[in-house]
Design a protein around this motif. Structure first.
Motif, PDB file in Angstrom:
ATOM      1  N   CYS A 161     -16.429 -32.229  16.257  1.00 13.25           N
ATOM      2  CA  CYS A 161     -16.901 -30.841  16.399  1.00 13.25           C
ATOM      3  C   CYS A 161     -15.818 -29.819  16.062  1.00 13.25           C
ATOM      4  O   CYS A 161     -15.373 -29.062  16.922  1.00 13.25           O
TER       5      CYS A 161
ATOM      6  N   ASP B 156     -19.472 -33.505  12.667  1.00 17.59           N
ATOM      7  CA  ASP B 156     -19.336 -32.044  12.644  1.00 17.59           C
ATOM      8  C   ASP B 156     -17.916 -31.659  12.225  1.00 17.59           C
ATOM      9  O   ASP B 156     -17.268 -30.842  12.879  1.00 17.59           O
TER      10      ASP B 156
ATOM     11  N   TYR C 136     -19.019 -26.945  10.224  1.00 24.48           N
ATOM     12  CA  TYR C 136     -20.285 -26.376  10.679  1.00 24.48           C
ATOM     13  C   TYR C 136     -20.848 -25.586   9.511  1.00 24.48           C
ATOM     14  O   TYR C 136     -20.414 -24.473   9.244  1.00 24.48           O
TER      15      TYR C 136
ATOM     16  N   HIS D 295     -24.206 -31.071  11.747  1.00 25.83           N
ATOM     17  CA  HIS D 295     -23.694 -29.787  11.233  1.00 25.83           C
ATOM     18  C   HIS D 295     -22.954 -29.914   9.904  1.00 25.83           C
ATOM     19  O   HIS D 295     -22.729 -28.911   9.230  1.00 25.83           O
TER      20      HIS D 295
ATOM     21  N   GLU E 219     -20.131 -34.729  19.667  1.00 21.22           N
ATOM     22  CA  GLU E 219     -21.417 -34.023  19.577  1.00 21.22           C
ATOM     23  C   GLU E 219     -21.783 -33.115  20.742  1.00 21.22           C
ATOM     24  O   GLU E 219     -22.393 -32.075  20.524  1.00 21.22           O
TER      25      GLU E 219
ATOM     26  N   HIS F  66     -20.026 -31.311  22.972  1.00 21.32           N
ATOM     27  CA  HIS F  66     -19.120 -30.199  23.300  1.00 21.32           C
ATOM     28  C   HIS F  66     -18.644 -30.258  24.745  1.00 21.32           C
ATOM     29  O   HIS F  66     -18.309 -29.239  25.360  1.00 21.32           O
TER      30      HIS F  66
END
Ligand SMILES: [Fe+2]
Length: 503
Positions: free
Chosen positions: A125, A164, A167, A234, A404, A406
Motif C-alpha cells: 500500500c 498497491d 494507487y 489499486h 491491503e 491499511h
C-alpha cells in the motif's frame, strides 16, 4: 526524514549524459538460476531528438551491461539493463561512478542442507486513493526513510511488495470515456476515442510510477535491494475484479486493465510485454503468478487480480500453478504472498447487513474483494487446503504474507502436529491508517473466530507489544532467518519495532 540522508553523495560527479535520467537504477529480481541472480535495473529518461540519452551501463566484475529501451512514451523512454550477480555471497555493481553493495548471500544451500542468515522486508500500500501525488514527500515517505535506515543497520536481501505499489485510481480522470469510471460509462465509444483513452491512461500510469520511483527514499533503497512485486487492485483501479461485469467488460474497463497490465510488467517486473521472465508460471502473462526458489526458501506469489471475477478469486491458470507448487517437494520455508489476507475474520454477517442497505453497496464490493467473502467460500477452502498440503511434510513450513487493509495484524490457523500457519499482515507503508474505531470493530468481529476447514480453527491475534488485534499505524514487516529459525517484526510509525514473533 528521520536522521539519515537516504541519497548518498555519488563518489564521482554525475556525468552530463546522466542528468536526463529521471529514475534508476531500480533493481528487480527476475529469477534465480544456477546459483546466480538474474537482475533488471530500470531507468527512465527524457526523449531527445538529438541524443537518445541512454543511461550509463551497469558494471560488475563479470562485465559491462548496457541498458536497452523496453518502452516508449510521448516524452520518455524506459530502459532496462539485465545482469547477473552471484546468489551465494555478497556482491556489488557500479553505475555512473557509484558502487552499490548488494546483500546477495542467500546461503550456500543450493543443493545442500545449509541456509544462511537472511533479512527480507515486506511492504504494501504505497500510496493513497486521492491526491497521493500532492502529499509532502517527507511525510508520505517517512516509513521508506525508516526502511533505508534499517538497511544501513542490518541489510536486506530482498524487498517484497505485496500490492498497491501505486494507487492508479486517478488516472481515469481527464478523459471523456473514463472520467466517471466506474459509475457512468459511454455505451459505444468510437475506435478513435478508445485510442486516445489508451494513450491518456499510458501516460497517466507512467506519471504514477515516475513519481513513486524517483522519490529519494524509494530510489535509495531500490538501487541497493532487489524488489519482487505482486499486484493488487489499486495497481489497476479500486476493486478490480470485484466490480460489476458491465464495468469490467466494457471497452473502457478492458483498456484500463490492458494498460495497467502493461505498466505492471514494465515497472513492477522489469519485463517487456512480449516475454515474461522465467519466474512467471504463464510466459504469456495470462496471469502474473510467480515463484522463486532459494536455499531453504520458496517465495510463492499467486496472482489474485488478473483472473478475478465477482465469483472467483483466481481462474484455472492460477489454480494450476498453486496445485503444481503444492504437490512439489520444497524443503524449508514457503512464503506465500496473498495480496489480500488469507486469514481474516468472519465477514458474512457484515456483508449480509450491507446488501440490505443500498447506501452500503460500495462497502459490500470491498468485502467481496476478500477471501473471507461468502461469495468466495469455496475458493478460500480450496486455497487453505493447498496450504495444508504444503505444510504436511515434516521438513516444510509455510507463512502467509499480506497487505491491503491499511492496518497491521496477524492470524493463526492450526495445522497438523500442533504446527501453525502464521498470517502476517503489514499495510500500508505510505497509506495512512483508517480511524482506530474501525480497527476496534474489526477486532470485535475477529473475536468470533472462524473455521472454514473443519478441525483447523483460525484466530486473529495481537502483534507482540500491541493492545488491539488491529494496529492503526503505518508499518512494514521484517522477516529474519537466523540459524535456520524464522521470526518476524513489524516496524510501526509510532510504536517502533515490535518484539520478535517466532514463526
Ligand atoms: Fe491498499
Amino acid at each position: 526524514m528521520t536522521g539519515i540522508s537516504p541519497v548518498s553523495a555519488p563518489q564521482t560527479p554525475i556525468k552530463p549524459d546522466q542528468t536526463a535520467c529521471l529514475f534508476g537504477p531500480v533493481l528487480i529480481l527476475n529469477s534465480v538460476e544456477n546459483e546466480r541472480l538474474s537482475l533488471s535495473a530500470l531507468f527512465l529518461s527524457l526523449k531527445s531528438e538529438s541524443d537518445p540519452n541512454a543511461p550509463a551501463p551497469i558494471e560488475t566484475p563479470d562485465g559491462s551491461f548496457s541498458p536497452s529501451p523496453i518502452a516508449e512514451y510521448s516524452q520518455h523512454i524506459l530502459w532496462r539493463a539485465c545482469f547477473p550477480l552471484p546468489a551465494d555471497r555478497a556482491s556489488y555493481y557500479q553505475w555512473n561512478g557509484t558502487r552499490y553493495d548488494i546483500t546477495s548471500d542467500f546461503g550456500r544451500g543450493f543443493g545442500r542442507d545449509f541456509n544462511g542468515d537472511l533479512r527480507i522486508a515486506y511492504v504494501s500500500c504505497n500510496g493513497e486513493e486521492h491526491g497521493d501525488l500532492d502529499r509532502a514527500g517527507p511525510e508520505r515517505n517517512k516509513m521508506w526513510a525508516r526502511l533505508c535506515k534499517d538497511h544501513q543497520k542490518a541489510p536486506f536481501s530482498l524487498i517484497l511488495h505485496g500490492g498497491d505499489q501505486v494507487y492508479a485510481d486517478e488516472v481515469t480522470d481527464g478523459h471523456p470515456l473514463s472520467q466517471d469510471w466506474p459509475e457512468k460509462l459511454p455505451r459505444d465509444p468510437s475506435q478513435a476515442d478508445q485510442a486516445t483513452l489508451r494513450q491518456h491512461l499510458r501516460e497517466g500510469f507512467l506519471q504514477r510510477y515516475l513519481a513513486i520511483y524517483r522519490a529519494p527514499e524509494f530510489a535509495w533503497i531500490a538501487a541497493r535491494v532487489p524488489s519482487m512485486m505482486q499486484w493488487d487492485d489499486h495497481d489497476i483501479c479500486d476493486g478490480w475484479g470485484s466490480l460489476r461485469r458491465s464495468r469490467t467488460y466494457s471497452p473502457t474497463g478492458q483498456i484500463l486493465f490492458q494498460v495497467a497490465h502493461e505498466a505492471a510488467l514494465l515497472f513492477q517486473h522489469g519485463c517487456g510485454t512480449k516475454k515474461l521472465s522465467d519466474r512467471f508460471s504463464d510466459p504469456d502473462g495470462g496471469h502474473l503468478g510467480w515463484k522463486v526458489e532459494l536455499p531453504g526458501l520458496r517465495i510463492l506469489a499467486p496472482d489474485l487480480r488478473s483472473e478475478r471475477t465477482r465469483r472467483e478469486i483466481m481462474g484455472e491458470l492460477g489454480w494450476q500453478m498453486m496445485e503444481a507448487e503444492a504437490a512439489k517437494p520444497s524443503p524449508g520455508r514457503t512464503l506465500l504472498m496473498s495480496s489480500v489476507p488469507l486469514l481474516g475474520p468472519r465477514l458474512s454477517l457484515l456483508e449480509m447487513a450491507m446488501v440490505l442497505t443500498p447506501r452500503m453497496q460500495k462497502y459490500e464490493d470491498d468485502l467481496r474483494d476478500q477471501w473471507q467473502s461468502r461469495a468466495h467460500r469455496g475458493s478460500w477452502k480450496r486455497m487453505l487446503g493447498l496450504v495444508k498440503q504444503i505444510a504436511a511434510p515434516k521438513d516444510q513450513q509455510i507463512t502467509a504474507l499480506s497487505g491491503e487493509i491499511h492496518l497491521a495484524t496477524r492470524g493463526e490457523m492450526t495445522l497438523e502436529r500442533g504446527e501453525l500457519l502464521h498470517q502476517l499482515v503489514a499495510s500500508g507503508i505510505a497509506h495512512r491508517a483508517p480511524p482506530r474505531a474501525w480497527a476496534k470493530i474489526l477486532g470485535t468481529l475477529a473475536a468470533l473466530g472462524e473455521s472454514p476447514l473443519p478441525g483447523h480453527p483460525i484466530r486473529i491475534r495481537r502483534i507482540p507489544g500491541q493492545i488491539w488485534r488491529y494496529a492503526a499505524e503505518r508499518n512494514y514487516l521484517v522477516l529474519h532467518r537466523r540459524a535456520n529459525e524464522w521470526s518476524a517484526n513489524w516496524e510501526f510509525e509510532r510504536s517502533g519495532t515490535s518484539p520478535d514473533l517466532k514463526l
